[in-house]
Every structure is written in C-alpha cells, then in structure tokens.
Design a protein around this motif. Sequence first.
Motif, PDB file in Angstrom:
ATOM      1  N   ASP A 223       0.852  -1.226  -0.027  1.00  0.00           N
ATOM      2  CA  ASP A 223      -0.049   0.034   0.089  1.00  0.00           C
ATOM      3  C   ASP A 223       0.764   1.369   0.094  1.00  0.00           C
ATOM      4  O   ASP A 223       0.492   2.465   0.543  1.00  0.00           O
ATOM      5  N   PHE A 224       2.112   0.897  -0.450  1.00  0.00           N
ATOM      6  CA  PHE A 224       2.939   2.277  -0.729  1.00  0.00           C
ATOM      7  C   PHE A 224       3.222   3.189   0.723  1.00  0.00           C
ATOM      8  O   PHE A 224       2.906   4.491   0.680  1.00  0.00           O
ATOM      9  N   ASN A 225       3.184   2.296   1.612  1.00  0.00           N
ATOM     10  CA  ASN A 225       3.634   2.639   3.011  1.00  0.00           C
ATOM     11  C   ASN A 225       2.381   3.622   3.655  1.00  0.00           C
ATOM     12  O   ASN A 225       2.606   4.679   4.382  1.00  0.00           O
ATOM     13  N   GLY A 226       1.228   3.133   2.809  1.00  0.00           N
ATOM     14  CA  GLY A 226       0.039   3.600   3.425  1.00  0.00           C
ATOM     15  C   GLY A 226      -0.304   5.157   2.896  1.00  0.00           C
ATOM     16  O   GLY A 226      -1.315   5.865   3.191  1.00  0.00           O
ATOM     17  N   GLY A 227       0.432   5.360   1.761  1.00  0.00           N
ATOM     18  CA  GLY A 227       0.298   6.688   1.169  1.00  0.00           C
ATOM     19  C   GLY A 227      -0.432   6.597  -0.128  1.00  0.00           C
ATOM     20  O   GLY A 227      -0.471   5.481  -0.808  1.00  0.00           O
ATOM     21  N   PRO A 228      -0.825   7.703  -0.890  1.00  0.00           N
ATOM     22  CA  PRO A 228      -1.392   7.736  -2.302  1.00  0.00           C
ATOM     23  C   PRO A 228      -0.088   7.560  -3.254  1.00  0.00           C
ATOM     24  O   PRO A 228       0.898   7.675  -2.811  1.00  0.00           O
ATOM     25  N   ALA A 229      -0.568   7.194  -4.347  1.00  0.00           N
ATOM     26  CA  ALA A 229       0.450   6.913  -5.348  1.00  0.00           C
ATOM     27  C   ALA A 229       0.013   7.257  -6.794  1.00  0.00           C
ATOM     28  O   ALA A 229      -1.437   7.293  -6.728  1.00  0.00           O
ATOM     29  N   THR A 230       0.955   7.713  -7.953  1.00  0.00           N
ATOM     30  CA  THR A 230       0.414   7.988  -9.092  1.00  0.00           C
ATOM     31  C   THR A 230       1.590   7.389 -10.164  1.00  0.00           C
ATOM     32  O   THR A 230       2.776   7.642  -9.799  1.00  0.00           O
ATOM     33  N   VAL A 231       1.054   6.896 -11.297  1.00  0.00           N
ATOM     34  CA  VAL A 231       1.890   6.426 -12.185  1.00  0.00           C
ATOM     35  C   VAL A 231       2.079   7.425 -13.217  1.00  0.00           C
ATOM     36  O   VAL A 231       1.215   8.098 -13.931  1.00  0.00           O
ATOM     37  N   VAL A 232       3.116   8.052 -13.527  1.00  0.00           N
ATOM     38  CA  VAL A 232       3.273   8.740 -14.506  1.00  0.00           C
ATOM     39  C   VAL A 232       4.181   8.489 -15.818  1.00  0.00           C
ATOM     40  O   VAL A 232       5.010   7.994 -15.808  1.00  0.00           O
ATOM     41  N   LEU A 233       3.392   8.543 -16.947  1.00  0.00           N
ATOM     42  CA  LEU A 233       3.777   8.159 -18.135  1.00  0.00           C
ATOM     43  C   LEU A 233       3.817   9.023 -19.145  1.00  0.00           C
ATOM     44  O   LEU A 233       2.956   9.997 -19.201  1.00  0.00           O
ATOM     45  N   THR A 234       4.860   8.940 -20.132  1.00  0.00           N
ATOM     46  CA  THR A 234       4.672   9.794 -21.403  1.00  0.00           C
ATOM     47  C   THR A 234       4.773   8.868 -22.557  1.00  0.00           C
ATOM     48  O   THR A 234       5.179   7.811 -22.569  1.00  0.00           O
ATOM     49  N   PRO A 235       3.886   9.272 -23.564  1.00  0.00           N
ATOM     50  CA  PRO A 235       3.731   8.520 -24.863  1.00  0.00           C
ATOM     51  C   PRO A 235       5.029   8.507 -25.811  1.00  0.00           C
ATOM     52  O   PRO A 235       5.825   9.289 -25.707  1.00  0.00           O
ATOM     53  N   LEU A 236       5.049   7.350 -26.497  1.00  0.00           N
ATOM     54  CA  LEU A 236       6.095   7.391 -27.368  1.00  0.00           C
ATOM     55  C   LEU A 236       5.870   8.332 -28.589  1.00  0.00           C
ATOM     56  O   LEU A 236       4.585   8.483 -29.167  1.00  0.00           O
ATOM     57  N   GLY A 237       6.760   9.361 -28.755  1.00  0.00           N
ATOM     58  CA  GLY A 237       6.546  10.327 -29.842  1.00  0.00           C
ATOM     59  C   GLY A 237       6.326   9.505 -31.344  1.00  0.00           C
ATOM     60  O   GLY A 237       7.216   8.948 -31.646  1.00  0.00           O
ATOM     61  N   GLY A 238       5.535  10.363 -32.097  1.00  0.00           N
ATOM     62  CA  GLY A 238       5.263   9.515 -33.413  1.00  0.00           C
ATOM     63  C   GLY A 238       4.234   8.553 -33.212  1.00  0.00           C
ATOM     64  O   GLY A 238       3.542   8.296 -34.163  1.00  0.00           O
ATOM     65  N   GLN A 239       4.369   7.748 -32.254  1.00  0.00           N
ATOM     66  CA  GLN A 239       3.570   6.540 -32.142  1.00  0.00           C
ATOM     67  C   GLN A 239       2.421   6.686 -31.361  1.00  0.00           C
ATOM     68  O   GLN A 239       1.212   6.206 -31.641  1.00  0.00           O
ATOM     69  N   GLY A 240       2.638   7.341 -30.191  1.00  0.00           N
ATOM     70  CA  GLY A 240       1.349   7.460 -29.331  1.00  0.00           C
ATOM     71  C   GLY A 240       1.293   6.433 -28.256  1.00  0.00           C
ATOM     72  O   GLY A 240       0.262   6.634 -27.475  1.00  0.00           O
ATOM     73  N   PHE A 241       1.921   5.261 -28.370  1.00  0.00           N
ATOM     74  CA  PHE A 241       1.630   4.281 -27.220  1.00  0.00           C
ATOM     75  C   PHE A 241       2.034   4.904 -25.924  1.00  0.00           C
ATOM     76  O   PHE A 241       3.038   5.370 -25.700  1.00  0.00           O
ATOM     77  N   VAL A 242       1.024   4.726 -24.805  1.00  0.00           N
ATOM     78  CA  VAL A 242       1.589   5.269 -23.611  1.00  0.00           C
ATOM     79  C   VAL A 242       1.418   4.114 -22.535  1.00  0.00           C
ATOM     80  O   VAL A 242       2.203   4.243 -21.703  1.00  0.00           O
ATOM     81  N   VAL A 243       0.842   3.177 -22.894  1.00  0.00           N
ATOM     82  CA  VAL A 243       1.124   1.702 -22.007  1.00  0.00           C
ATOM     83  C   VAL A 243       1.100   0.754 -22.977  1.00  0.00           C
ATOM     84  O   VAL A 243       0.559   0.459 -24.177  1.00  0.00           O
ATOM     85  N   GLY A 244       2.100  -0.300 -22.499  1.00  0.00           N
ATOM     86  CA  GLY A 244       2.406  -1.425 -23.408  1.00  0.00           C
ATOM     87  C   GLY A 244       3.474  -1.615 -24.254  1.00  0.00           C
ATOM     88  O   GLY A 244       3.821  -2.498 -25.029  1.00  0.00           O
ATOM     89  N   ARG A 245       4.210  -0.659 -24.542  1.00  0.00           N
ATOM     90  CA  ARG A 245       5.384  -0.444 -25.280  1.00  0.00           C
ATOM     91  C   ARG A 245       6.526   0.007 -24.412  1.00  0.00           C
ATOM     92  O   ARG A 245       6.588   1.238 -24.380  1.00  0.00           O
ATOM     93  N   GLY A 246       7.618  -0.424 -24.361  1.00  0.00           N
ATOM     94  CA  GLY A 246       8.848  -0.082 -23.498  1.00  0.00           C
ATOM     95  C   GLY A 246       8.560   0.192 -22.183  1.00  0.00           C
ATOM     96  O   GLY A 246       9.662   0.528 -21.338  1.00  0.00           O
ATOM     97  N   ASN A 247       7.146   0.020 -21.463  1.00  0.00           N
ATOM     98  CA  ASN A 247       7.107   0.072 -20.150  1.00  0.00           C
ATOM     99  C   ASN A 247       6.407  -0.964 -19.535  1.00  0.00           C
ATOM    100  O   ASN A 247       5.381  -0.835 -18.690  1.00  0.00           O
ATOM    101  N   GLN A 248       6.882  -2.298 -20.106  1.00  0.00           N
ATOM    102  CA  GLN A 248       6.125  -3.243 -19.509  1.00  0.00           C
ATOM    103  C   GLN A 248       6.290  -3.587 -18.060  1.00  0.00           C
ATOM    104  O   GLN A 248       5.556  -4.422 -17.523  1.00  0.00           O
TER     105      GLN A 248
END
Length: 324
Positions: A223-248
């Motif tokens: 539970d991330f030591n009882g605190g909140p959490a956020t996943v921060v991702l940036t898309p692949l430029g030109g492709q647009g994949f933000v989940v599932g490519r290079g960040n498995q």
Amino acid sequence: MLGEDVVQGLCSLTVLDAGICGTSIRDTSSATDTRRLARLLVKAGVDIILFAGGDGTARDVLDSIGGAIPVLGIPSGVKIYSSVFALTPTTAGSLAASWLTGEERAVAERDVVDIDEELLRAGLASPALYGTLSVPVDPSRLQSRKAATPASDANAVAALARAFVRGMESNRTYILGPGGTTNAIGAVLGLATTRLGVDVVRNGVLVTADADAHALEAMLDADFNGGPATVVLTPLGGQGFVVGRGNQQVTARLLSHVPLQIVATDGKLSSLAGRPLWVDSGDDEVDAKLNGYAKVFTGAGTHTVYPVRRVFEETQGTTTTKEY
C-alpha cells in the motif's frame, strides 16, 4: 514450450497444415537462428514472413533477407520503435490473412529503426534509421515509427518538468516511467533516474531506481507505505503508445489500482497528427478503464484533453475501436 510445439499442436486440432523449416532449436536461440530461419523461409518460397520480437529482431530479418519478400512484425519485444510492426498480435494475424487472400497484395517500404541504449541512457541518442522492409499496406493496423524529440522541444520538456515538480504532493509516491520527459522530472528533482527504466520517487527522494514489475507490485501490496500513489507515463513520440510499449514494468495490476497521469509537451502531441494515445496493458478491463479521454499534463497550469484508445480489436475481420 517451443513455437514448433505450438504449431504442431494446432495442426492436430484444425485444418492447419504446417511444415517445420530447418532443424529444431532445443537450446537458447540467438540472432543467428533468426537470420538462418528467415533465409530458409525465403528459400522455401513463402509469401510473407511474420516474426515476433522487437527492433533487434527486425534488424536480424533485414540483415538476412533484405527486401526479398514482404514481412510483418508481431509486437512482442521491449523496444518496438520501427514501423514494420502491427499494432497488436491480433491485428498482425488479420492483416496477414487479408493481404494473403487479396488480389493486389500491395506493399510499402517501412522503416526499421534502432537505438543505442547506452547513449540513450546518457540522453545523447534518438532512434536512427537502419533500413527498410516491405510490409503489407494497411496504415490502420500498423504502428508508426517512433519520432525523436526535436531539439526545439527541449525547452518545453524542461519547462513541463519544472511545472510538474512544483505540483508534486508530499507523501505521494510517484512511479516515473521511461522516457525523456519523465527523466527530465527526475533531473529537476536532482535525482539519477533511469531514462529507460521505471523509478519510484517520494518526497523528493529516489526510493527505487530501475524498478521491475515484481518490485512495483510488492510496493502495491504494501500500500505504498499507507500513502497515495500516481503512475506517470509519457507517450512514445510519433507512435502514441502510452501503455504497453517500452514500459512493461508497469503492469495491468498496478494500473488497476493506481491512477495514471500522462505527461507530454504540446509538440509531442502534435507529432501524432490527430492519432489517439494507445493503451495495450494486456488486460481488457484495464484497457477499457483507460479508454476514453485523458487530461494530459502539458505544462504550468495547462492540460490537454486528448483521446486515449485501447488498441484495435478484430471483430469478424473488421477493424474497430471500442468506445466506453
């Protein structure tokens, strides 16, 4: 289980008839095996080669057969920057089937690119053209080539990173995905984050560098030591994949419990030319949850509402997108 075993099993269940090309590989395979088998397939007179892997495998195929026959990549590697890959394994199969049964069998030359990972980690490299391969024509089912971040966008990336850091909350865990934009956030914090990896930051401290999926899910279980959490991702430029490519490392399970914040400059979003951001977590429920529109953080006090779509699904041979 070897691919040969899978094919033979399918042959016993369906009308599929397949031959095994070359000698069996019972030990760990290598690039040499890929090149040799590609040449054997060309010699056997096949119409098209489908290969599973990433940019390294695409280079091996190019090195071995050049433009002798059409090919199509099935995305299953870590680096998938080249434009010779279908959006998903499913779309690879449907594209190959429609091309093989079509009359024209049109092909186009598409780029094979690769990147020097050591230079990339140092922030000194961008995807470079390695060559081209002939690929069946169907832009709706093929991914675009990754675009390098232009030098003119560097100031925008730095400004975005500074603005994001100013808004970071105390006692919140931030899981920073791969990429130059997220790496810039680490740099503003004065942390040695990993450009190709996933880093965990809390209260300005690097909790874990280059975390793998197991480490991230262990933090989730704690539970991330009882605190909140956020996943921060940036898309692949030109492709647009933000989940599932290079960040498995960022798994579907993690995304099902932790909110996602997408960060990108206006320039990176413009490079998509109106195409959506793609998500391909491997989990239908998670992809459905992410599908729709997202507030993309683009700089100080600014967000852009941008469409996010799960990757194409095949329904009786027709390419569609699901809306939720």
